[in-house]
Design a protein around this motif. Structure first.
Motif: not given
Length: 396
Positions: A32-37
């Motif tokens: 989720s953090f990587l996708a948001a980035d």
């Protein structure tokens, strides 16, 4: 064996559609953090939300109708399919009223003297029933809003609280602004999640009849911008440049109600084809969208977009300046006989416009390019029935 972070980011960077990227974000917290980035890098100026579907507020359609490439699949889904059996049964005869940031406000079956509401989270599958609200008015003539804690935060970030109900740490307040067809002053009810109760009803200080404002609110689902809920009132299609157009504004923190006169910048000779829509632009500014068709052919179908000057704040019913921002020409699919179409503007969310033609077909249009895509037949749906459902990236 888990993949290295840079490799996961490289995989996510190849996902073309924003809805598919959001689906990947639901894999785990790390993704989720990587996708948001990845999303921030690819679409740095896009809104934090994107339209993933819509609901129709009528008794025979308790379903979510997904957009193309929606995180909810391609076919419509019954609302009860998002929840376990007990909650699904509770919502079997419920009516959707408003949506915000992946949350859905529903009216549960109740007596005429009571309004029973519930706030549902479709992504998590939870439902929070609010205390009943005594009502002597018709719910479909009233307006509704959901405030999250981000709406009341100067940083715009969610702040979890241990005192909030289960599954709803992001929630702050639910508003009901009651109107009727007798042109009486509006009454505001606010449910605070901190107190767990409805407040004492507040009658607004302005009388709509003295301002020439007749009829109910123009849209049921509030547009929330910078911690304030806005409803549009006073439109006259015979005189679109008339100054009777106002917004009713309610502050998220204080629940203070104000009325703002709109000094519209539209030209006197502009042929407005449909009543305007309130919206929030990609840079977070309150906007008005007009549909125009000055000629007898398709080339006149345009969206005139006006934005509010946020550096000017109104006091009482004083006017706020609105400026022309841009014009977007709608471009129908090649196979559509555009000259025979008459469009109804249903709504906008996250840069996607939804319209309906005179054959009851739905279309989505990109607010940047004006390119339209035809959806399935959905029958007669008015603007009051249409509820856009957005997916909100900061939720992750």
């Amino acid at each position: 064996m888990s993949l290295p972070e840079d490799m996961v980011r490289e995989v996510l960077a190849r996902v073309k559609d924003e809805g598919d990227l959001f689906t990947c974000a639901g894999t785990c917290r790390r993704w989720s953090f990587l996708a948001a980035d990845v999303r921030r890098r690819r679409w740095p100026y896009h809104p934090s939300s994107f339209l993933s579907g819509f609901l129709i507020a009528k008794s025979s359609a308790r379903s979510l109708f997904p957009m193309p490439a929606s995180v909810f699949g391609r076919d419509r889904r019954l609302l009860r399919s998002f929840f376990h059996d007990a909650v699904g049964s509770l919502l079997k005869r419920a009516t959707p009223l408003a949506a915000r940031h992946g949350l859905l406000l529903m009216r549960l079956p109740s007596s005429r003297a009571l309004l029973q509401l519930a706030v549902c989270n479709l992504l998590v599958g939870t439902c929070d029933v609010l205390p009943p609200l005594e009502s002597g008015w018709r719910y479909h003539d009233s307006g509704y809003a959901i405030f999250t804690k981000a709406d009341c935060s100067s940083t715009g970030k969610q702040q979890p609280s241990s005192s909030s109900p289960r599954g709803y740490s992001a929630l702050f307040k639910v508003l009901v602004i009651c109107g009727n067809r007798d042109h009486q002053p509006f009454t505001l009810h606010a449910f605070s999640y901190c107190d767990g109760t409805w407040n004492t009803p507040t009658e607004t200080v302005f009388d709509p009849t003295k301002l020439g404002i007749c009829g109910p609110l123009m849209h049921r689902n509030a547009v929330v911008c910078h911690g304030t809920a806005h409803w549009l009132v006073g439109w006259d299609h015979l005189c679109p440049s008339d100054s009777r157009l106002h917004t009713i504004d309610v502050d998220a923190k204080t629940s203070q109600v104000s009325l703002t006169k709109i000094v519209s910048p539209i030209r006197q000779n502009l042929h407005i084809y449909d009543e305007p829509q309130l919206s929030v632009s990609a840079n977070g500014i309150l906007s008005l969208i007009y549909m125009e068709r000055p000629g007898n052919n398709w080339q006149g179908f345009q969206l005139e977009i006006c934005t509010r000057k946020d550096d000017e704040r109104s006091e009482g019913d004083g006017p706020v300046t609105w400026l022309y921002s841009r014009v977007v020409e709608l471009k129908p699919p090649n196979q559509i006989q555009a000259e025979r179409l008459h469009l109804t503007f249903l709504g906008e969310k996250g840069g996607t416009v939804v319209v309906r033609d005179n054959y009851m077909n739905f279309y989505i249009a990109d607010l940047e390019t004006g390119v339209m895509e035809k959806l399935k037949y959905h029958g007669h749906v008015s603007r009051q029935m249409f509820i856009p459902f957005e997916i909100y990236w900061p939720t992750f």
